[in-house]
Design a protein around this motif. Structure first.
Motif, short mmCIF file in Angstrom:
data_model
loop_
_atom_site.label_atom_id
_atom_site.label_comp_id
_atom_site.label_asym_id
_atom_site.label_seq_id
_atom_site.Cartn_x
_atom_site.Cartn_y
_atom_site.Cartn_z
N UNK A 71 40.23 -11.79 -26.90
CA UNK A 71 40.91 -11.36 -28.13
C UNK A 71 41.38 -9.90 -28.04
N UNK A 72 42.02 -9.58 -26.94
CA UNK A 72 42.51 -8.22 -26.75
C UNK A 72 43.77 -7.97 -27.58
N UNK A 73 44.60 -9.00 -27.74
CA UNK A 73 45.77 -8.87 -28.62
C UNK A 73 47.00 -8.29 -27.94
N UNK B 128 56.50 -4.35 -20.63
CA UNK B 128 56.73 -3.64 -21.89
C UNK B 128 55.84 -4.25 -22.95
N UNK B 129 54.79 -3.52 -23.33
CA UNK B 129 53.88 -3.98 -24.39
C UNK B 129 54.52 -3.72 -25.74
N UNK B 130 54.38 -4.66 -26.66
CA UNK B 130 54.98 -4.54 -27.99
C UNK B 130 54.41 -3.33 -28.73
N UNK C 159 49.80 0.81 -28.36
CA UNK C 159 50.60 0.17 -27.32
C UNK C 159 50.31 0.79 -25.96
N UNK C 160 50.18 2.12 -25.91
CA UNK C 160 49.89 2.78 -24.65
C UNK C 160 48.52 2.37 -24.11
N UNK D 172 49.39 -13.24 -28.16
CA UNK D 172 48.03 -13.77 -28.32
C UNK D 172 47.98 -15.04 -29.15
N UNK D 173 49.00 -15.31 -29.98
CA UNK D 173 49.00 -16.53 -30.79
C UNK D 173 49.41 -17.75 -29.98
N UNK D 174 49.98 -17.54 -28.78
CA UNK D 174 50.41 -18.66 -27.94
C UNK D 174 49.34 -18.94 -26.90
#
Length: 595
Positions: free
Chosen positions: A452-454, A407-409, A415-416, A505-507
């Motif tokens: 850096x895809x995020x 499940x992408x945020x 998101x899709x 991505x921040x972790x």
């Protein structure tokens, strides 16, 4: 007046707006009231006041695209410090007297459109009506006091004042309707919402027996839009689709791009198709007015129709109100069509990522995907199952398998799109790493960070390896996802609670993500799912998982086919009005001796 200032700023898309009106009870008094939106918007700059006085003196609407280059008829400049764009309209009384000024200011130069001009004039007219109503109320009060001194004379004066106040009240009601139309239609998100909003607006104030919306397609066919909250009426059921050239008043309004009025049944019989008369008679309708919806890129988008169950001649004010509402409706329809197109593309992308499940000897696989019930909600939920290359034992026809549910945020097209990238990246990592699920996920996270895809969200990634006697070894890693469930016909349902941190991505990528394993004996059923199945307002997620386990246990004990089991879970837990996508992936280890 602050409401009018706020609406002016919103409709004309400017940072601020000002309404200057008389401070006393009667127009023409020296005192002024200055209302700003937002309240901290500065209206007191000398050049700003000078331009407002210019509008008051000339009594004409002023539209300045760039104040730094503007000069008046006498050659005077806007004033020191004047910058950006300004539009101001005079507020006039019933006899044309000056009541005040409505102005919007954008700190950057811009080109005011004809639509901006019309919107500002409409809002200024509504604001002036409010001011005139105040004056009319004062006159009514004066007449009432005079009645105490001279009864006969006061009765006549009071009657005139009441009639005038009633007329002003009617005008105010229509102005309020236009204000509500701007607010409500400006916040719609889909065609169904536009249709319901139009019905509510027109039905409440003009009191027609029927309100309809007809949309013109690229094929020159007109389609009646049904109010989902009220259901179709005979007109919409019997003639849902018809040609632009047909003899219907709605088709005439769209074809000729003008308001078409049918004041009585005689006009209907003489001018239109007999089927039109028959359907009107069936619904008990005797009159109608049809207003075209003006398009931005084509002359008309369709027709707004209001019909009455008695002869009704629309007056000038009603036609003006319906015309303005049709304009707001047209913008809402264009916005809804654009949104529907974007959502449709995202849905297609999402479904394209949900590939067919592989044939796996020794395993029964089933999956279910249900999009969110609300059309504007597009999510990043997905499932995946594929064979792991180069890991098949030489003496076993069964091949190792990889499973993913994630499940992408977010709930949008972004998101899709990220979901599609995440799915491909995990597959690629499985092909390259050829190790365990944790190594695959770490490789995915490293690529997500370095490129850096995020991508952020949750998932369960698992590998299945064949073992003797028809069993399979399940090895999985969980990145913050709802617990998988493991069921067996003769044992209680087990929650596989081991999990690690979610993806973000921040972790930094977690080296050595936890991996757990279970031996799946023949008859075992593994269920993976997304939070759309268990998340409900007022219900704890743990309670939702308990409900899943309670429904799964008897289905496994009864050997219910997996597709039917997944339908049962979705129908009983998610229901028909789920706001999030629902994804389920299940597998059953088949018994080799049963064949």
């Amino acid at each position: 007046m602050d409401r009018f200032a706020r609406l002016a700023a919103s409709v004309l898309a400017t940072p601020g707006a000002v309404v200057v009106a008389p401070g006393g009870d009667a127009p023409g008094q020296d005192a002024e009231v200055v209302q700003c939106w937002p309240p901290e918007h500065p209206p007191a700059a000398p050049w700003h006041a000078a331009l407002r006085r210019h509008v008051a003196d000339t009594g004409e609407l002023l539209m300045v695209d760039d104040l730094s280059r503007w000069t008046g008829d006498g050659g005077e400049a806007a004033g020191e410090g004047a910058a950006g764009a300004l539009a101001a309209a005079p507020l006039r009384g019933a006899q044309g007297e000056h009541l005040g000024v409505m102005a919007v200011h954008d700190p950057r130069p811009r080109t005011w459109s004809e639509r901006n001009r019309q919107d500002l004039e409409d809002l200024a007219g509504a604001c002036a009506t409010e001011l005139r109503l105040r004056a009319g109320t004062r006159r009514a009060n004066d007449a009432h006091r005079g009645a105490q001194e001279a009864r006969d004379r006061a009765q006549a004066a009071t009657g005139a004042a009441v009639a005038g106040a009633q007329q002003l009240q009617n005008q105010l009601n229509r102005s309020e309707l236009l204000l509500r139309a701007a607010e409500l239609l400006g916040s719609t998100w889909g065609l169904d919402h536009v249709r319901a909003t139009v019905s509510e607006l027109v039905s409440g104030d003009l009191k027609p027996a029927y309100v309809g919306l007809v949309l013109l397609g690229e094929d020159d066919m007109l389609r009646r839009s049904v109010d989902a909250g009220r259901g179709p009426v005979p007109l919409e059921e019997q003639v849902p689709l018809y040609a632009l050239t047909d003899r219907w008043p709605t088709a005439q309004a769209a074809r000729e791009n003008r308001v078409v009025s049918v004041p009585d049944r005689r006009t209907l019989v003489e001018g239109y198709d007999p089927q039109t008369v028959a359907v009107f008679d069936q619904m008990g309708l005797h009159s109608a007015v049809c207003v075209p919806l003006p398009g931005t890129h084509r002359p008309t988008l369709g027709t707004l129709v209001a019909a009455w169950d008695e002869p009704h001649e629309t007056d000038l004010h009603e036609r003006a109100v319906l015309t303005v509402i049709a304009g707001y409706t047209a913008r809402a329809v264009e916005r809804a069509l654009h949104l529907d197109e974007r959502v449709s593309v995202a849905r297609q992308l999402q479904r394209a990522m949900l590939t067919d499940l592989p044939q796996a000897p020794g395993l029964e696989l089933a999956a279910l995907y249900r999009p969110a019930a609300h059309h504007d909600m597009v999510g990043g939920d997905w499932y995946d199952a594929y064979r792991i290359p180069h890991q098949r034992p030489a003496d076993d026809e069964r091949e190792p398998l990889a499973l993913t549910v994630g499940d992408i945020t977010g709930h949008n097209t972004q998101a899709a799109a990220l979901m599609g990238q995440a799915r491909s990246m995990l597959r690629q990592a499985d092909v390259d790493r050829r190790r365990g699920p944790a190594d695959t996920l770490t490789s995915f996270e490293r690529a997500n960070e370095q490129l850096r895809i995020g991508i952020s969200g949750t998932l369960v990634h698992a590998h299945l390896h064949p073992r003797p006697d028809g069993a399979w070894l399940l090895r999985w890693t969980n990145a913050g996802h709802p617990h998988p469930l493991l069921a067996h016909p003769r044992r209680p349902v087990e929650r596989l609670t081991e999990h690690g941190m979610m993806l973000h991505p921040a972790l930094p990528p977690l080296e050595g993500r936890p991996v757990d394993e279970r031996l799946l004996e023949p008859g075992s059923v593994l269920l993976l799912y997304t939070d759309g199945l268990i998340e409900r307002r007022g219900r704890d997620l743990e309670q939702g998982i308990d409900h899943v386990a309670a429904l799964l246990a008897p289905a496994v004990a009864d050997h219910t086919p997996l597709p039917r089991t997944l339908d049962l879970l979705a129908e009983n837990l998610a229901g028909s009005d789920h706001r999030d996508d629902v994804v389920l992936l299940a597998l059953r280890v088949t018994d080799p001796s049963a064949g």
